[in-house]
Design a protein around this motif. Structure first.
Motif, PDB file in Angstrom:
ATOM      1  N   ARG A 112     128.428  43.199  66.640  1.00 53.44           N
ATOM      2  CA  ARG A 112     127.823  42.506  67.572  1.00 53.44           C
ATOM      3  C   ARG A 112     127.311  43.520  68.700  1.00 53.44           C
ATOM      4  NH1 ARG A 112     133.432  40.055  70.424  1.00 53.44           N
ATOM      5  NH2 ARG A 112     133.991  41.875  71.207  1.00 53.44           N
ATOM      6  N   SER A 113     126.751  42.744  69.909  1.00 56.10           N
ATOM      7  CA  SER A 113     126.275  43.565  70.884  1.00 56.10           C
ATOM      8  C   SER A 113     125.815  44.881  71.079  1.00 56.10           C
ATOM      9  CB  SER A 113     127.719  43.664  72.011  1.00 56.10           C
ATOM     10  OG  SER A 113     128.550  44.262  71.418  1.00 56.10           O
ATOM     11  N   PHE A 114     126.382  45.916  71.381  1.00 54.64           N
ATOM     12  CA  PHE A 114     125.859  47.234  71.246  1.00 54.64           C
ATOM     13  C   PHE A 114     126.481  48.108  70.212  1.00 54.64           C
ATOM     14  CE2 PHE A 114     125.034  45.846  75.506  1.00 54.64           C
ATOM     15  CZ  PHE A 114     123.548  46.006  75.575  1.00 54.64           C
ATOM     16  N   HIS A 115     127.297  47.564  69.264  1.00 50.75           N
ATOM     17  CA  HIS A 115     127.893  48.303  68.338  1.00 50.75           C
ATOM     18  C   HIS A 115     126.765  48.420  67.075  1.00 50.75           C
ATOM     19  CE1 HIS A 115     131.895  48.210  69.863  1.00 50.75           C
ATOM     20  NE2 HIS A 115     131.761  47.072  70.163  1.00 50.75           N
ATOM     21  N   PHE A 116     125.814  49.477  67.442  1.00 51.96           N
ATOM     22  CA  PHE A 116     124.876  49.708  66.348  1.00 51.96           C
ATOM     23  C   PHE A 116     124.202  50.909  66.691  1.00 51.96           C
ATOM     24  CE2 PHE A 116     121.964  47.350  69.308  1.00 51.96           C
ATOM     25  CZ  PHE A 116     120.882  48.115  69.443  1.00 51.96           C
ATOM     26  N   GLY A 117     123.336  51.588  65.524  1.00 55.13           N
ATOM     27  CA  GLY A 117     122.476  52.641  65.772  1.00 55.13           C
ATOM     28  C   GLY A 117     121.053  52.296  65.116  1.00 55.13           C
ATOM     29  N   THR A 118     120.240  53.257  65.517  1.00 54.29           N
ATOM     30  CA  THR A 118     119.154  52.969  64.820  1.00 54.29           C
ATOM     31  C   THR A 118     118.204  54.284  64.821  1.00 54.29           C
ATOM     32  OG1 THR A 118     116.690  52.256  65.158  1.00 54.29           O
ATOM     33  CG2 THR A 118     118.262  52.115  66.815  1.00 54.29           C
ATOM     34  N   GLN A 119     118.128  54.798  63.488  1.00 51.79           N
ATOM     35  CA  GLN A 119     117.220  56.045  63.490  1.00 51.79           C
ATOM     36  C   GLN A 119     115.899  55.889  63.912  1.00 51.79           C
ATOM     37  OE1 GLN A 119     117.995  58.947  62.444  1.00 51.79           O
ATOM     38  NE2 GLN A 119     119.854  58.927  61.221  1.00 51.79           N
ATOM     39  N   GLU A 120     115.401  54.583  64.022  1.00 59.10           N
ATOM     40  CA  GLU A 120     113.782  54.492  64.220  1.00 59.10           C
ATOM     41  C   GLU A 120     113.732  54.643  65.589  1.00 59.10           C
ATOM     42  OE1 GLU A 120     110.819  50.686  64.852  1.00 59.10           O
ATOM     43  OE2 GLU A 120     112.792  50.393  63.869  1.00 59.10           O
ATOM     44  N   PHE A 121     114.784  54.443  66.765  1.00 56.32           N
ATOM     45  CA  PHE A 121     114.681  54.686  68.010  1.00 56.32           C
ATOM     46  C   PHE A 121     115.598  56.053  68.562  1.00 56.32           C
ATOM     47  CE2 PHE A 121     113.311  50.355  67.483  1.00 56.32           C
ATOM     48  CZ  PHE A 121     112.370  50.313  68.038  1.00 56.32           C
ATOM     49  N   ASN A 122     116.304  56.772  67.492  1.00 53.50           N
ATOM     50  CA  ASN A 122     117.153  57.774  67.707  1.00 53.50           C
ATOM     51  C   ASN A 122     118.333  57.341  68.711  1.00 53.50           C
ATOM     52  OD1 ASN A 122     114.253  59.013  67.438  1.00 53.50           O
ATOM     53  ND2 ASN A 122     115.920  60.225  66.624  1.00 53.50           N
ATOM     54  N   ILE A 123     118.671  56.244  68.463  1.00 54.17           N
ATOM     55  CA  ILE A 123     120.169  55.732  69.366  1.00 54.17           C
ATOM     56  C   ILE A 123     120.977  55.490  68.371  1.00 54.17           C
ATOM     57  CG2 ILE A 123     120.866  53.952  70.583  1.00 54.17           C
ATOM     58  CD1 ILE A 123     118.281  53.300  71.784  1.00 54.17           C
ATOM     59  N   VAL A 124     122.409  56.144  68.883  1.00 52.96           N
ATOM     60  CA  VAL A 124     123.668  56.037  67.866  1.00 52.96           C
ATOM     61  C   VAL A 124     124.495  54.936  68.806  1.00 52.96           C
ATOM     62  CG1 VAL A 124     125.510  56.936  66.689  1.00 52.96           C
ATOM     63  CG2 VAL A 124     123.122  58.029  66.709  1.00 52.96           C
ATOM     64  N   GLY A 125     124.769  53.816  68.456  1.00 53.63           N
ATOM     65  CA  GLY A 125     125.639  53.005  69.131  1.00 53.63           C
ATOM     66  C   GLY A 125     127.236  53.281  69.166  1.00 53.63           C
TER      67      GLY A 125
END
Length: 668
Positions: A112-125
């Motif tokens: 849920r919430s901000f417990h995620f990452g995305t290589q597409e946007f270079n973000i590691v939650g």
């Protein structure tokens, strides 16, 4: 009051040489997450969302830092950093889908919430165990350093997170290795309800950088121009001269830890003080007074953003619930690994177990330029067991790295390397010490692919086992800690040839692998081992001997204990199964043997309760009950810590009881 910042409430904005487009853009980027949050708070009161962690009043930090970095530079944010995600231009409906557990979210309803990452946007939650992400940033930054790509990594934590050991491990790693990473502390006054004066006893958290030889700065966290300018300047400098920097942003959390917590514990005058320092209202006033923005533009922009929010919310809200697909759930626990057999050479030479592991590492390092080895004393010294002796001369200090004593930080660093497209082998000096790195293994590595389809290409080497008089802290065989954690693979060879081939496969495999190496076998077991690079499949047991009397199922040193007994008693015709890998487990070979012999004894060096023998026994009862001619027998070491004295250790080990238990079962 002691709670109130000594800084004046009034914010001073210095535009310097920044053009109007940048100044206005910073305001618009802060306005967007504020309006999204206001919508979320309404929806929360209406019962249309379940939970919300508010960053109202802290937007300047997330927006300023993100705007200062390049789009392909990684950022590791936390709950109150919505501005990171919106500033990277993630479409709002995808964020809403994530928060609602829908399929268009980044975790497909699995988190849920901000417990995620995305290589597409270079973000590691983040994960809820706040500390590990600090060293994940170290791993990403180390990858950038090795690639020489002049990129910066930024990672966030709160003032509460600075009390965790992972924070200090990460700062030390970054300092020792001169990693291009910006550590951002959002000092927002409270860790849930605990005020800062009950959390640390130094004047400023930035001062902690001095102890690690790290540059540190205190920044007015509610002043977006100050944040943007300072981070831009530092990032440009770090790209040219890689090094870590510690930033403390002074700000305040004006909502509860999450909305259900409320803010009754906050003194009223403190809340009012920080309301006067609102980053958006103060900056808007500055822009309007300097004729860079107008009330009309503000009203139009606000309306436009609100309309988009409603449009995207409706799109996400109308999205169907995630389909329940049992096969997909199971298949997504691990990253897909397309194993391609590389057959062993016909040329062989005799190697000890320890030398086979060393040779496996060496040929893997030669084949995979993106592979790094990290561990305590593994470089010039060659490790306490001399497995990496001479590696520095061949591969250099960049790829063979001595680490500080910080198991948790180094495991997280390995994960960061994987995020940055590299491979990591982490050596635990002794398997016992993995307890200090347990959290990132079971909560970062194991869950990574399932949560956000990110492989965790990390092998953790585990010198383990008793029988060498090493006592309670250097003798454990703790595979049971990990075999029950979905997402991990566990390998435990008994012979040199297997050790080399399975280690190579573990390194090829993009999933996290715990690779157990029994210390008592290191220099006592020899075998002809193929030259060069070859691999062996995980999840495939080896049938060492065949017979129809009984099935002996074991692994590691247990294989050799069983062979000793069978050599003495040549009349026993036994299937001797060396499991080789414990996760995945070769159920097919086990069941085929049980159906043939009808009697089963499972031998493990680990203590009995909660060991893998219990699960294998249960599996056999469930799958092969009608083929059994006797109760299944488990033989294990005592349910005590491992003693030092040789006589006590001999009594402790399952080896001392195996022969009797085997004979008793044969006579049943």
């Amino acid at each position: 009051m002691e709670h109130i910042s000594e800084q004046k409430a009034e914010l001073y904005f210095d535009r310097k040489e920044y053009d109007t487009n940048i100044l206005v853009s910073l305001y618009q980027k802060m306005l967007k997450p504020r309006l999204i949050e206001e919508k979320m708070l309404v929806l929360l009161r209406q019962g249309k969302i379940s939970k919300w962690f508010s960053g109202i009043g802290q937007e300047a930090i997330a927006v300023g830092v993100t705007a200062a970095l390049e789009p392909d530079e990684f950022i590791l944010p936390m709950h109150r950093n919505l501005g990171v995600f919106t500033s990277r231009n993630i479409e709002m409906y995808r964020l809403f889908s994530q928060w609602q557990g829908k399929n268009n979210g980044f975790t497909k309803g699995r988190d849920r919430s901000f417990h995620f990452g995305t290589q597409e946007f270079n973000i590691v939650g983040m994960i809820s165990h706040l500390g590990p992400q600090m060293a994940v940033a170290c791993g990403i930054a180390l990858g950038n350093l090795l690639k020489k790509n002049n990129k910066v990594t930024a990672v966030f934590t709160g003032e509460g997170g600075t009390s965790e050991g992972d924070f200090h491990e990460a700062l030390n790693i970054a300092s020792v290795w001169n990693l291009p990473v910006i550590f951002c502390i959002e000092n927002n006054g409270y860790g849930l309800s605990t005020p800062t004066y009950e959390q640390y006893h130094c004047e400023n958290l930035a001062d902690r950088g001095k102890g690690y030889g790290i540059e540190s700065f205190i920044i007015e966290g509610n002043n977006v121009l100050e944040v943007y300018d300072k981070v831009s300047t530092l990032a440009a400098s770090i790209r040219k001269q890689p090094r870590p920097v510690l930033l403390e942003f002074k700000t305040f959390r004006r909502r509860g830890h999450e909305e259900a917590s409320g803010t009754k514990y906050v003194p009223e005058d403190l809340m009012k003080f920080w309301e006067t320092k609102d980053p958006i209202e103060n900056y808007k006033k500055y822009l309007i007074e300097n004729h860079l923005w107008s009330e009309e533009q503000d009203a139009a922009t606000t309306l436009e953003i609100k309309n988009k929010i409603n449009l995207h919310w409706n799109k996400a809200n109308n999205e169907p619930a995630v389909d329940v697909d049992l096969d997909k759930e199971k298949n997504d626990v691990y990253t897909n690994f397309d194993y391609k057999e590389i057959k062993p050479s016909l040329s062989t030479y005799e190697l000890r177990f320890v030398d086979a592991i060393s040779d496996g590492l060496k040929v893997a390092m030669e084949k995979h330029d993106d592979l790094m080895i990290m561990g305590q004393d593994i470089a010039e010294y060659g490790g306490v067991f001399k497995i990496t002796e001479g590696f520095v001369n061949i591969f250099g200090k960049e790829r063979v790295r001595n680490t500080p004593i910080c198991e948790s930080g180094i495991v997280s660093t390995g994960y960061g390397l994987s995020i940055n497209g590299m491979k990591a082998v982490v050596e635990m000096q002794f398997a016992d010490f993995v307890s200090s790195g347990f959290n990132p293994i079971v909560n970062l590595l194991a869950k990574s692919n399932y949560r956000w389809e990110q492989s965790a290409n990390v092998v953790i080497r585990m010198p383990c086992g008793a029988g060498v008089g090493a006592g309670p802290f250097h003798s454990q065989t703790n595979e049971a800690w990990f075999i029950k954690t979905p997402g991990l693979k566990v390998v435990y060879p008994a012979f040199p040839k297997d050790a080399k081939g399975l280690l190579i496969t573990a390194i090829e495999d993009p999933n996290p692998v715990l690779f157990f190496e029994h210390k008592a076998l290191y220099r006592s077991i020899r075998q002809e081992v193929p030259d060069g690079y070859y691999n062996l499949p995980l999840g495939q047991a080896s049938v060492i001997r065949e017979g129809s009397d009984i099935s002996i199922i074991t692994y590691g040193a247990g294989v050799h204990w069983a062979l000793e007994v069978l050599k003495k008693m040549e009349d026993i015709q036994a299937d001797l199964i060396d499991l080789r890998t414990l996760q995945p487990l070769d159920v097919e070979t086990i069941c085929a043997s049980v159906k043939k012999t009808g009697k089963v004894i499972i031998l493990q060096e680990d203590s009995l309760f909660g060991g893998i023998a219990s699960d294998i026994s249960a599996m056999i009862v469930e799958s092969c009950f009608e083929y059994l001619d006797a109760p299944i027998k488990r033989v294990a070491s005592l349910d005590t810590p491992i003693p030092f004295d040789q006589n006590l250790e001999n009594q402790y080990l399952a080896k001392s009881r195996f022969e009797k238990e085997l004979l008793d079962l044969l006579e049943y």
